[in-house]
Scaffold this motif. Structure first.
Motif, mmCIF file in Angstrom:
data_model
loop_
_atom_site.group_PDB
_atom_site.id
_atom_site.type_symbol
_atom_site.label_atom_id
_atom_site.label_comp_id
_atom_site.label_asym_id
_atom_site.label_seq_id
_atom_site.Cartn_x
_atom_site.Cartn_y
_atom_site.Cartn_z
ATOM 1 N N UNK A 40 27.542 37.366 66.205
ATOM 2 C CA UNK A 40 28.981 37.198 66.137
ATOM 3 C C UNK A 40 29.567 38.591 65.960
ATOM 4 N N UNK A 41 30.300 39.082 66.957
ATOM 5 C CA UNK A 41 30.819 40.444 66.920
ATOM 6 C C UNK A 41 32.332 40.427 66.789
ATOM 7 N N UNK A 42 32.828 41.443 66.079
ATOM 8 C CA UNK A 42 34.262 41.564 65.804
ATOM 9 C C UNK A 42 34.622 43.046 65.842
ATOM 10 N N UNK A 43 35.902 43.370 65.968
ATOM 11 C CA UNK A 43 36.321 44.776 65.864
ATOM 12 C C UNK A 43 36.158 45.278 64.428
ATOM 13 N N UNK A 44 36.060 46.586 64.235
ATOM 14 C CA UNK A 44 35.985 47.123 62.859
ATOM 15 C C UNK A 44 37.192 46.678 62.030
ATOM 16 N N UNK A 45 36.952 46.458 60.745
ATOM 17 C CA UNK A 45 38.027 46.060 59.860
ATOM 18 C C UNK A 45 38.308 44.574 59.828
ATOM 19 N N UNK A 46 37.549 43.769 60.564
ATOM 20 C CA UNK A 46 37.777 42.321 60.566
ATOM 21 C C UNK A 46 37.499 41.753 59.172
ATOM 22 N N UNK A 47 38.304 40.800 58.719
ATOM 23 C CA UNK A 47 38.135 40.274 57.358
ATOM 24 C C UNK A 47 36.799 39.586 57.094
ATOM 25 N N UNK A 48 36.091 39.165 58.127
ATOM 26 C CA UNK A 48 34.804 38.496 57.911
ATOM 27 C C UNK A 48 33.671 39.470 57.598
ATOM 28 N N UNK A 49 33.879 40.753 57.840
ATOM 29 C CA UNK A 49 32.802 41.714 57.633
ATOM 30 C C UNK A 49 32.482 41.809 56.147
ATOM 31 N N UNK A 50 31.198 41.665 55.860
ATOM 32 C CA UNK A 50 30.761 41.662 54.473
ATOM 33 C C UNK A 50 29.309 42.079 54.432
ATOM 34 N N UNK A 51 28.890 42.635 53.330
ATOM 35 C CA UNK A 51 27.485 43.001 53.176
ATOM 36 C C UNK A 51 26.611 41.764 53.005
ATOM 37 N N UNK A 52 27.173 40.728 52.443
ATOM 38 C CA UNK A 52 26.409 39.501 52.221
ATOM 39 C C UNK A 52 26.459 38.623 53.467
ATOM 40 N N UNK A 53 25.335 37.954 53.754
ATOM 41 C CA UNK A 53 25.288 37.049 54.895
ATOM 42 C C UNK A 53 26.122 35.819 54.604
#
Length: 315
Positions: free
Chosen positions: A171-184
């Motif tokens: 699942x890819x998103x642009x940088x800064x997307x709110x879903x980005x997290x270190x935890x799976x």
């Protein structure tokens, strides 16, 4: 009586050799066998075609008139035999390979280059389709082989399937997307996510839809696009998130243009399947390509993020 090819070929050989005995020795057949073919031709024509003399045979006027046709038949048969021999040696021919888009773009090029280098006289037609259409081409006889993504189900009567490799979906998103997290994240965290989706019939879409359905997750489709590049460009433009094969976004992930969302899900790994007809129903070229692809498909090397190994010795 109808004139048949075999007596014409014998007649041409006898005319060239000048005698039945010399022709028999040249083609490794007995004189009585050739004489029987000559009588058959004479009966079909209804006129004497040659007369025997001490040094061999001499053609009559009818025989001289028939000779160009006999030579043409003999030449055509020789040409067909040469063609068949060359085909058996894989010196020419055409192979139609249907492949789903990710496979065609990111997996096959080095494999096809190695095969073509070993058999430069062969022509390859790479038919890039989504998985469903690639299978349909094979079933209709419009492709010799197919490689598709995702579950195949029942490929059809007289079609064999073998594991070609595996591919991981991200699942890819642009940088800064709110879903980005270190935890799976669990799939349930994607509920309502705005996404750009592949077209129906895509192996990518089928695998994603199955995993989401099993988790009870529903996404919001902002756009449906045909082809992985269309989805990737839409995600890069900020239209929404997208599920894409890892191989298709390696450069964008390395450059930072895209980021992958860590997911706690094992259902986004899909098989890559090689489909072909059984050997008795396949051409020599198709059999050789199937063997080549199976040798190239070092299955661990086709796993997530790993380079393709090769090339192996070509069959």
């Amino acid at each position: 009586m109808r004139i048949e090819p075999e007596p014409l070929i014998v007649f041409a050989r006898v005319a060239e050799a000048g005698s039945v005995s010399a022709a028999a020795a040249a083609v490794h057949r007995t004189q009585p066998a050739l004489s029987a073919q000559l009588r058959k031709l004479t009966d079909a024509v209804g006129e004497p075609l040659y007369r025997r003399h001490r040094s061999g045979v001499r053609l009559t006027a009818a025989g001289e008139a028939l000779l160009p046709y006999a030579r043409a038949v003999a030449s055509a048969v020789e040409g067909a035999q040469r063609w068949a021999d060359e085909l058996g040696g894989l010196t020419h021919g055409t192979l139609r390979l249907a492949a789903s888009m990710t496979v065609a773009v990111y997996h096959l090029p080095p494999m096809l280059a190695a095969f073509r280098a070993a058999h430069p006289g062969l022509r390859i037609e790479l038919l890039t389709r989504n998985s469903a259409d690639a299978v349909a081409l094979l079933q209709a006889g419009d492709a010799d082989l197919a490689i598709v993504e995702g579950p195949v189900g029942e490929p059809g009567v007289r079609i064999e399937a073998s594991l070609f490799g595996v591919d991981r979906l991200l699942l890819v998103v642009p940088p800064g997307h709110p879903l980005l997290s270190e935890a799976a994240l669990p799939l349930q965290a994607l509920q309502g996510l705005e996404v750009v989706r592949r077209e129906r019939g895509s192996g990518t879409r089928e695998v994603v839809d199955r995993a989401l359905s099993d988790a009870g997750v529903h996404l919001t489709t902002v756009m449906e696009a045909t082809g992985l590049d269309a989805v990737k460009q839409a995600v890069l433009a900020g239209l929404g998130a997208g599920f894409l094969a890892q191989r298709a976004v390696e450069r964008e992930l390395e450059s930072g243009a895209l980021r992958d969302v860590a997911l706690a899900c094992q259902g986004l790994v899909r098989p890559l399947t090689l489909l072909h007809r059984p050997a008795p129903l396949s051409s020599r070229v198709a059999r050789a390509m199937a063997a080549h692809l199976e040798a190239w498909a070092d299955r661990p090397s086709l796993g997530p993020g790993a380079p393709v190994a090769g090339p192996p010795a070509t069959p």
